[in-house]
Design an enzyme around this catalytic site. Structure first.
Site, PDB file in Angstrom:
ATOM      1  N   GLU A  62      -7.792   1.424  -0.259  1.00  0.00           N
ATOM      2  CA  GLU A  62      -7.410   0.445   0.759  1.00  0.00           C
ATOM      3  C   GLU A  62      -6.059   0.758   1.389  1.00  0.00           C
ATOM      4  OE1 GLU A  62      -8.717  -0.283  -2.172  1.00  0.00           O
ATOM      5  OE2 GLU A  62     -10.640  -1.162  -1.609  1.00  0.00           O
ATOM      6  N   HIS A 131     -13.548 -11.563  -5.572  1.00  0.00           N
ATOM      7  CA  HIS A 131     -14.419 -11.612  -4.390  1.00  0.00           C
ATOM      8  C   HIS A 131     -14.386 -12.980  -3.706  1.00  0.00           C
ATOM      9  CE1 HIS A 131     -15.982  -8.058  -6.377  1.00  0.00           C
ATOM     10  NE2 HIS A 131     -16.734  -7.783  -5.339  1.00  0.00           N
TER      11      HIS A 131
END
Lengths: 325, 375
Positions: A62, A131
């Site tokens: 990321e 999540h």
């Protein structure tokens, strides 16, 4: 004017497609955004239509996604990065807050960083840990970033195009549990409100609910369910900058306010709203600004998330309390 | 038991101590002798060598000037390049104007090669701005202080070059300590996967503040490249000829679609990490003395003298010129104005931002209230 009924995910897709058609410098990059079309199918079909040079399946890193997007922007591109889930943005935190956010100022305004970072956020989908988080306050606390959240398909379609056109970096939050909600979408952007504006999503006279992203729908449902009081719902849309006038106008009219978000209440975005409203609307307030949100804990296992997430009852419970003063 | 003993001996799979006597590309010995290398060579005219010598002397002089300014309280801090002049001039002069360089915060010599006004390099250290030059004008990006972050910017920029076509290349500078950073390793992964036109230029100056290379690596740094799938090469970082040759070749490879190269320029930080550092706490004087014999400037001077390419007048004229440039930079540094308070809110966003405008206006009127009183 033409409208089409689309899911929020599809509306995002159409918005991205439009932006890529309009400007050959727009790139889409992230993990699994190519053939798979992203885990939420937001980028479905884009690689097929625009090619691998413009829709880039990145390595699983990321920091690298955001760091290379900065480099591409320095070369004149407009990258739209997908961070697969909210909890995965933290490896990119240095690149977003120390590099992307500051580069224009550090360059005395000579460099432009039109980078959009899309982050599906929030819970309610029964997911495993990392999540379901709501990290928006980390980014609203960082000068140099614009932070927005869409709540419905129409805004998803419009705001993503406005974010891509914006010369500043934009953190773009998408309400992942609303991806499959459908609504009519106005495809003509010419009359669209600026993505820096808040909108009154439902008019009312007795109390104002302030929300963004997934909680807008929750608040609208709460307002609908309350048969005794007339509840106004304001969709904040732009967290930074904040459209203060729309927010303050509403609170001055109703005299009561509840802020609702999924993120922890303590030090959350609602704290900033409550402080500003108290300062700007002090004599109009009938009761303190109340906040409904997540707890000051890590996000719980999904079997407990219904307790953690604000729902219609918790919102109306707070509304009740604003009338107890 | 020491920590090293507890950790056990390094594996015997051909691993080489990261600071073992290096196998490196050298074209000019510390004594000023020209030597051959089977793969690398550089053909330079006398004027070109004299020009490199001039660069080396001037950037060392500018560095001394900045150190003096710091000691006198005119700069807040300074990161000296002393000892690394050849690594920076050799690589900086290998670049074309349209290539893009991404520095860390010690690349004052590369800044010189990119025609950045030395005074604008001082702004960051004086605290009048965070950077003083237009990166697009010089194709020399902002200094980056967070270690290794710029490597990803360079990788992304190189991806942009690929998409534009043409034969520009990107080069990114970082130190031995930075090779432990995730971002540097991610930029290796990225550039390899994309076959991006980029050169990774690692100045291994042996010290990451107080930490020797052994704290970062069990193998020589250039050998890391192999695992990422591109060539790594170690060059004598105090040999400006060799650095020029190796960097040119790596840039040419990048331009012609052969992807990235990692160059490890083996050099030495002769000074402190910055002016706030005290190297006597962690390294031996003898080490410094040994490296003084490998000085990057003296060997070029010796070569020029031996080959009768330059005389006393030339060396004196360069010293005089460096002195003049140094004094000019000193004078203009002292003249750098403190910014207005409202500069705090400038250039944060491209367009008006209601929050910042509100803060600025409120603070301006607060400051104005003092003027009312004093009037």
């Amino acid at each position: 004017m033409s409208t089409e009924t689309l899911s929020l995910s599809r509306a995002m897709n159409e918005g991205l497609r439009k932006a890529m058609e309009n400007d050959p410098k727009v790139l889409v990059m992230g993990e699994d955004v190519g053939k798979l079309g992203g885990v939420f199918r937001v980028t479905d079909g884009l690689q097929k239509d625009f090619g691998e040079a413009r829709v880039i399946d990145t390595p699983l890193a990321e920091s690298g996604i955001v760091g290379t997007a900065i480099g591409l922007a320095l070369r004149g591109y407009r990258p739209v990065c997908e961070i697969q889930f909210d909890g995965f943005v933290f490896p990119a935190f240095n690149q977003i807050t120390s590099q992307l956010a500051k580069m224009r100022m550090r360059s005395l305004g000579t460099l432009e960083l039109p980078v959009v970072i899309r982050i599906p956020f929030g819970g309610g989908i029964g997911a495993v840990e990392h999540h379901s988080e709501s990290p928006e306050a980390y980014f609203t606390h960082t000068g140099g970033l614009r932070v927005v959240a869409c709540s419905n398909p129409s805004d998803a379609y419009t705001m993503i195009q406005q974010a891509i056109a914006c010369p500043d970096p934009v953190i773009f939050f998408e309400p992942k549990r609303r991806y499959w909600d459908k609504a009519p979408v106005e495809l003509d952007l010419s009359a669209a409100a600026s993505f820096e504006s808040a909108v009154v999503a439902r008019e009312g006279t007795d109390v104002t609910l302030l929300a963004y992203g997934p909680m807008v729908k929750t608040c609208l449902e709460a307002a609908q369910a309350d048969e005794e009081r007339s509840i106004e719902v304001v969709d904040i849309r732009s967290l930074n900058p904040l459209d203060e006038s729309t927010v303050m106008d509403s609170v001055r009219r109703t005299g009561r306010c509840v802020v609702v978000h999924e993120a922890p209440v303590f030090n959350g975005y609602g704290a900033e709203l409550a402080a500003r409203i108290t300062e700007k609307c002090f004599y109009h307030l009938e009761s303190p600004v109340l906040r409904v949100g997540g707890f000051s804990t890590p996000y719980p296992p999904s079997r407990l998330e219904d307790h953690y997430l604000p729902d219609l009852d918790r919102v109306l419970d707070a509304v009740d309390r604003t009338f107890e003063w | 038991m020491t920590i090293d003993a507890a950790r056990g001996a390094p594996p015997s799979t051909g691993a080489q101590s990261p600071s073992a006597p290096p196998e490196l590309v050298q074209l000019l010995t510390p004594e000023g002798e020209r030597v051959e290398h089977p793969e690398y060579d550089v053909e330079l005219t006398a004027d070109e060598i004299k020009s490199l010598y001039r660069d080396l002397v001037i950037v060392r002089r500018l560095d001394q000037e900045a150190l003096a300014l710091t000691r006198q309280g005119e700069l807040g801090v300074w990161a000296s390049l002393l000892g690394q002049e050849a690594a920076q001039i050799g690589s900086g002069r290998a670049l074309r104007p349209t290539d893009m360089a991404f520095p860390s915060y010690r690349e004052h010599g590369v800044a010189w090669c990119r025609d950045v006004d030395p005074v604008s390099v001082l702004g960051l250290f004086r605290g009048v701005n965070h950077s003083g030059w237009d990166p697009r004008e010089h194709n020399f990006h902002l200094y980056t202080i967070v270690i290794g972050s710029q490597s990803l910017h360079a990788a992304g920029y190189a991806m942009g070059i690929q998409r534009d076509g043409g034969d520009d290349a990107a080069i990114v500078y970082f130190g031995d300590g930075a090779t432990s950073e995730g971002d540097v390793n991610e930029s290796f992964v990225w550039s390899a996967a994309q076959n991006a036109p980029i050169v990774f230029f690692c100045q291994n100056n042996q010290w990451a503040i107080s930490e020797p290379l052994e704290r970062q690596s069990r193998i020589p740094l250039y050998r890391r490249a192999e695992g990422f799938g591109f060539p790594g090469i170690r060059v004598d970082g105090n040999d400006v000829f060799a650095v020029l040759a190796v960097t040119r070749k790596a840039l040419d490879n990048a331009r012609s679609g052969q992807g990235p190269t990692l160059i490890e320029a083996f050099t030495y930080r002769m000074g402190a990490h910055t002016t706030t550092d005290d190297p006597t706490r962690y390294r031996l004087e003898a080490e410094l003395e040994a490296w003084k014999l490998k000085d990057p400037i003296e060997r070029v001077k010796a070569y020029l003298v031996k080959n009768q390419m330059a005389d006393k007048d030339f060396f004196e004229s360069i010293d005089d010129e460096a002195k003049t440039i140094g004094s000019d930079v000193r004078r203009r540094c002292l003249e750098l104005p403190d910014p207005e308070a409202t500069a705090i809110w400038e250039n944060v966003y491209a367009t008006d931002h209601s929050l910042l405008a509100g803060e600025r206006d409120q603070f301006t009127s607060y400051l104005g209230s003092f003027e009312e009183v004093t009037r």
